[in-house]
Design a protein around this motif. Sequence first.
Motif, PDB file in Angstrom:
ATOM      1  N   GLN A   1      60.857  15.508 -20.603  1.00 36.53           N
ATOM      2  CA  GLN A   1      60.733  16.312 -19.398  1.00 36.53           C
ATOM      3  C   GLN A   1      60.670  17.868 -19.629  1.00 36.53           C
TER       4      GLN A   1
ATOM      5  N   HIS B   1      56.508  17.779 -19.756  1.00 33.12           N
ATOM      6  CA  HIS B   1      55.563  17.393 -18.585  1.00 33.12           C
ATOM      7  C   HIS B   1      54.800  18.738 -17.951  1.00 33.12           C
TER       8      HIS B   1
ATOM      9  N   LYS C   1      56.643  10.173 -14.822  1.00 31.23           N
ATOM     10  CA  LYS C   1      57.820   9.793 -14.196  1.00 31.23           C
ATOM     11  C   LYS C   1      58.367   8.480 -14.480  1.00 31.23           C
TER      12      LYS C   1
END
Length: 402
Positions: free
Chosen positions: A349, A352, A401
């Motif tokens: 994360q 990203h 995702k």
Amino acid sequence: MPVARSSKAQSSKQPRASKAPSVTENVPPEKEEGCQAKRSPSSPQGGPKKRSAFGDITNAHKNQTVTGKKEGVKAPTHKATRAPPAPTVAKNNEINLKKSLRKTPPTDVPVEPEKGSVSEELVQVPVVEDIDKEQLGDPYANAEYAKEIFEYMREREEKFLLPDYMEKQPDISRDMRAILVDWMVEVQENFELNHETLYLAVKLVDHYLVEVVSMRDKLQLIGSTAVLIASKFEERCPPCVDDFLYICDDAYKREELIAMETSILRTLNFDINIPIPYRFLRRFAKCARASMETLTLARFLCEMTLQEYDYARERPSKLAASSLLLALTMKNLGGWTPTLEYYSGYCAQDLHPLVKRLNFLLTYQPCDKLKAVRTKYSHRVFFEVAKTTPMDMMKLEEKLKS
């Protein structure tokens, strides 16, 4: 011209019986040196040699029962019969026993967690691979100190974070810097220098311009001198001063280049061991067991950012990790593994946003005049990775995702 690197000495140790599963994408270092010479001097996953562990370094042997000490049964001793204790003594013993039970609750018997409970989930720890154990027998790899070396480089990143220095440069713009870096890429190719030399030279230019206000007519002198300093730091056989004067088309004199070298080194306090993304990229690619083609694609993505001023202030380790994650996603080779998260210090994360920016940079080239990096990585030596089709932003969002 620098001499080609010699192959590493093979270890005489016998490999362990249980080997890690081989990855079909891996390319041996000999093949890599033959196809890319100095530009990519070593394989990302290291040598194929194995070495048995130095022995059990845990404390498992301490938990074994000590031989010779057996708990025997005491023989009943003949004692004189005594009268039963008085009621007051028995009552006191009962009170003391109740107090001790309150203070020390019974915890000797462990309770097994039920299936699906939180305790059972906490026991499941992700497996992290030791990526340095295969090179313990190679004296040139420094595998025993690799983890500490990269932790030290991560600490030095804090010292070399770049501010927005273009605001105080009245005669230099971002486009001029991009043209200079594009020219430095060509110099690296013409002299067949290591990639580390190019990355370090760009860092030297940026950190020098943070401290010194310069004019545009001296910008090429700064860039060529930065390549000279980086060559002395990284190369075994660096080019001489006359080579740089020739490649600058004799626009500067020998005294000017030597004076600029002194100015750069004094301005940076001779501390030029600056962390660069290329070193982190090779380390992370080794964690991912990436093939040479996948690593070259990540190198192309990372080298594209050298010309962009907006990426100059990114952390080198984060830029390298994002480049590798985008390359793995483009090749459909999976995501960010626990091993990568452990050695890089970044979870998926965290990367990203930067991965999306890199894909946007790959899709929309800001300036058609800056073609040195794309031309370089369009060659067969670099697997023509510059011709790889960029990912659609929506598909990239879905894969990140998932």
